[in-house]
Write a protein that holds these residues in place. Sequence first.
Motif, PDB file in Angstrom:
ATOM      1  N   MET A   1      13.133  12.769  12.813  1.00  0.00           N
ATOM      2  CA  MET A   1      13.329  11.925  11.662  1.00  0.00           C
ATOM      3  C   MET A   1      12.383  10.729  11.758  1.00  0.00           C
ATOM      4  O   MET A   1      12.099  10.255  12.849  1.00  0.00           O
ATOM      5  CB  MET A   1      14.757  11.390  11.615  1.00  0.00           C
ATOM      6  CG  MET A   1      15.814  12.442  11.386  1.00  0.00           C
ATOM      7  SD  MET A   1      17.476  11.720  11.435  1.00  0.00           S
ATOM      8  CE  MET A   1      17.770  11.813  13.191  1.00  0.00           C
ATOM      9  N   ILE A   2      11.947  10.290  10.595  1.00  0.00           N
ATOM     10  CA  ILE A   2      11.104   9.099  10.560  1.00  0.00           C
ATOM     11  C   ILE A   2      11.976   7.905  10.174  1.00  0.00           C
ATOM     12  O   ILE A   2      12.805   7.985   9.266  1.00  0.00           O
ATOM     13  CB  ILE A   2       9.954   9.255   9.557  1.00  0.00           C
ATOM     14  CG1 ILE A   2       9.043  10.411   9.984  1.00  0.00           C
ATOM     15  CG2 ILE A   2       9.153   7.956   9.455  1.00  0.00           C
ATOM     16  CD1 ILE A   2       7.945  10.728   9.010  1.00  0.00           C
ATOM     17  N   PHE A   3      11.769   6.814  10.893  1.00  0.00           N
ATOM     18  CA  PHE A   3      12.455   5.559  10.598  1.00  0.00           C
ATOM     19  C   PHE A   3      11.419   4.468  10.383  1.00  0.00           C
ATOM     20  O   PHE A   3      10.414   4.401  11.109  1.00  0.00           O
ATOM     21  CB  PHE A   3      13.372   5.155  11.753  1.00  0.00           C
ATOM     22  CG  PHE A   3      14.573   6.036  11.908  1.00  0.00           C
ATOM     23  CD1 PHE A   3      15.762   5.731  11.258  1.00  0.00           C
ATOM     24  CD2 PHE A   3      14.509   7.184  12.678  1.00  0.00           C
ATOM     25  CE1 PHE A   3      16.874   6.555  11.402  1.00  0.00           C
ATOM     26  CE2 PHE A   3      15.616   8.011  12.826  1.00  0.00           C
ATOM     27  CZ  PHE A   3      16.798   7.694  12.185  1.00  0.00           C
ATOM     28  N   LEU A   4      11.664   3.635   9.390  1.00  0.00           N
ATOM     29  CA  LEU A   4      10.856   2.445   9.176  1.00  0.00           C
ATOM     30  C   LEU A   4      11.521   1.283   9.891  1.00  0.00           C
ATOM     31  O   LEU A   4      12.737   1.097   9.779  1.00  0.00           O
ATOM     32  CB  LEU A   4      10.748   2.114   7.684  1.00  0.00           C
ATOM     33  CG  LEU A   4      10.087   3.151   6.800  1.00  0.00           C
ATOM     34  CD1 LEU A   4      10.110   2.684   5.355  1.00  0.00           C
ATOM     35  CD2 LEU A   4       8.679   3.458   7.248  1.00  0.00           C
ATOM     36  N   LEU A   5      10.731   0.522  10.604  1.00  0.00           N
ATOM     37  CA  LEU A   5      11.179  -0.732  11.208  1.00  0.00           C
ATOM     38  C   LEU A   5      10.559  -1.837  10.368  1.00  0.00           C
ATOM     39  O   LEU A   5       9.341  -2.041  10.393  1.00  0.00           O
ATOM     40  CB  LEU A   5      10.722  -0.818  12.664  1.00  0.00           C
ATOM     41  CG  LEU A   5      10.953   0.430  13.527  1.00  0.00           C
ATOM     42  CD1 LEU A   5      10.417   0.209  14.936  1.00  0.00           C
ATOM     43  CD2 LEU A   5      12.417   0.827  13.546  1.00  0.00           C
ATOM     44  N   ILE A   6      11.383  -2.499   9.578  1.00  0.00           N
ATOM     45  CA  ILE A   6      10.914  -3.536   8.659  1.00  0.00           C
ATOM     46  C   ILE A   6      11.290  -4.872   9.277  1.00  0.00           C
ATOM     47  O   ILE A   6      12.462  -5.264   9.289  1.00  0.00           O
ATOM     48  CB  ILE A   6      11.556  -3.353   7.267  1.00  0.00           C
ATOM     49  CG1 ILE A   6      11.309  -1.922   6.767  1.00  0.00           C
ATOM     50  CG2 ILE A   6      11.022  -4.400   6.297  1.00  0.00           C
ATOM     51  CD1 ILE A   6      12.209  -1.495   5.633  1.00  0.00           C
ATOM     52  N   CYS A   7      10.281  -5.532   9.827  1.00  0.00           N
ATOM     53  CA  CYS A   7      10.507  -6.723  10.654  1.00  0.00           C
ATOM     54  C   CYS A   7       9.945  -7.953   9.970  1.00  0.00           C
ATOM     55  O   CYS A   7       8.743  -8.016   9.695  1.00  0.00           O
ATOM     56  CB  CYS A   7       9.829  -6.538  12.012  1.00  0.00           C
ATOM     57  SG  CYS A   7      10.208  -4.960  12.814  1.00  0.00           S
ATOM     58  N   LYS A   8      10.796  -8.917   9.711  1.00  0.00           N
ATOM     59  CA  LYS A   8      10.379 -10.163   9.064  1.00  0.00           C
ATOM     60  C   LYS A   8      10.266 -11.257  10.120  1.00  0.00           C
ATOM     61  O   LYS A   8      11.200 -11.487  10.896  1.00  0.00           O
ATOM     62  CB  LYS A   8      11.411 -10.564   8.000  1.00  0.00           C
ATOM     63  CG  LYS A   8      11.032 -11.798   7.239  1.00  0.00           C
ATOM     64  CD  LYS A   8      12.070 -12.130   6.178  1.00  0.00           C
ATOM     65  CE  LYS A   8      11.698 -13.431   5.487  1.00  0.00           C
ATOM     66  NZ  LYS A   8      12.729 -13.837   4.538  1.00  0.00           N
ATOM     67  N   ASP A   9       9.100 -11.920  10.143  1.00  0.00           N
ATOM     68  CA  ASP A   9       8.878 -12.999  11.105  1.00  0.00           C
ATOM     69  C   ASP A   9       9.695 -14.240  10.763  1.00  0.00           C
ATOM     70  O   ASP A   9       9.955 -14.515   9.584  1.00  0.00           O
ATOM     71  CB  ASP A   9       7.407 -13.422  11.122  1.00  0.00           C
ATOM     72  CG  ASP A   9       6.478 -12.376  11.709  1.00  0.00           C
ATOM     73  OD1 ASP A   9       6.944 -11.298  12.105  1.00  0.00           O
ATOM     74  OD2 ASP A   9       5.261 -12.652  11.752  1.00  0.00           O
ATOM     75  N   LYS A  10      10.053 -14.992  11.787  1.00  0.00           N
ATOM     76  CA  LYS A  10      10.642 -16.311  11.577  1.00  0.00           C
ATOM     77  C   LYS A  10       9.564 -17.230  11.018  1.00  0.00           C
ATOM     78  O   LYS A  10       8.414 -17.175  11.464  1.00  0.00           O
ATOM     79  CB  LYS A  10      11.151 -16.887  12.901  1.00  0.00           C
ATOM     80  CG  LYS A  10      12.330 -16.158  13.497  1.00  0.00           C
ATOM     81  CD  LYS A  10      12.695 -16.754  14.837  1.00  0.00           C
ATOM     82  CE  LYS A  10      13.835 -15.991  15.486  1.00  0.00           C
ATOM     83  NZ  LYS A  10      14.075 -16.439  16.873  1.00  0.00           N
ATOM     84  N   PRO A  11       9.903 -18.068  10.054  1.00  0.00           N
ATOM     85  CA  PRO A  11       8.912 -19.017   9.536  1.00  0.00           C
ATOM     86  C   PRO A  11       8.376 -19.904  10.659  1.00  0.00           C
ATOM     87  O   PRO A  11       9.114 -20.306  11.570  1.00  0.00           O
ATOM     88  CB  PRO A  11       9.704 -19.847   8.520  1.00  0.00           C
ATOM     89  CG  PRO A  11      10.876 -18.986   8.146  1.00  0.00           C
ATOM     90  CD  PRO A  11      11.195 -18.186   9.376  1.00  0.00           C
ATOM     91  N   GLY A  12       7.079 -20.187  10.592  1.00  0.00           N
ATOM     92  CA  GLY A  12       6.478 -21.092  11.561  1.00  0.00           C
ATOM     93  C   GLY A  12       6.247 -20.502  12.937  1.00  0.00           C
ATOM     94  O   GLY A  12       6.003 -21.242  13.887  1.00  0.00           O
TER      95      GLY A  12
END
Length: 98
Positions: A1-12
Motif C-alpha cells: 500500500m502507498i501512504f502519503l506522509l503530509i508533514c507541515k513545518d512549525k513556523p519559524g
Amino acid sequence: MIFLLICKDKPGHIQTRIDTRPEHVAYLNRLNDEGKLKFAGPMLDTAGQATGSLVAVEAASRAEAEGIATDDPYSKAGLFESVVVQQWNWTFNNPENA
C-alpha cells in the motif's frame, strides 16, 4: 500500500530544516534503496520557501508508515507541527503501470 506522509513545518523553523537536511536526505536515500520510497519533496510557500514535506512510501500497514514518519530525522529534530499519514491510490501516471 502507498501512504502519503503530509508533514507541515512549525513556523519559524527553517533553520531546523536546513541543519537537518543531510540526515533527512540520507534517510530518504535509504528508504529508496529499500524500495519503500515512491516520491518525496518539500511543499513551498508563494516565495518558494519550504513549509513542509510530502513523502510517499510503500508500507504494509498504516503502523509501518507511521513508523517511517516518526523515524524521519526532520521529525526527530522537532521540525514538524503536524504529520498526517494517509493511504493513497496512485491512479494516473503511475510509472509502474507504464
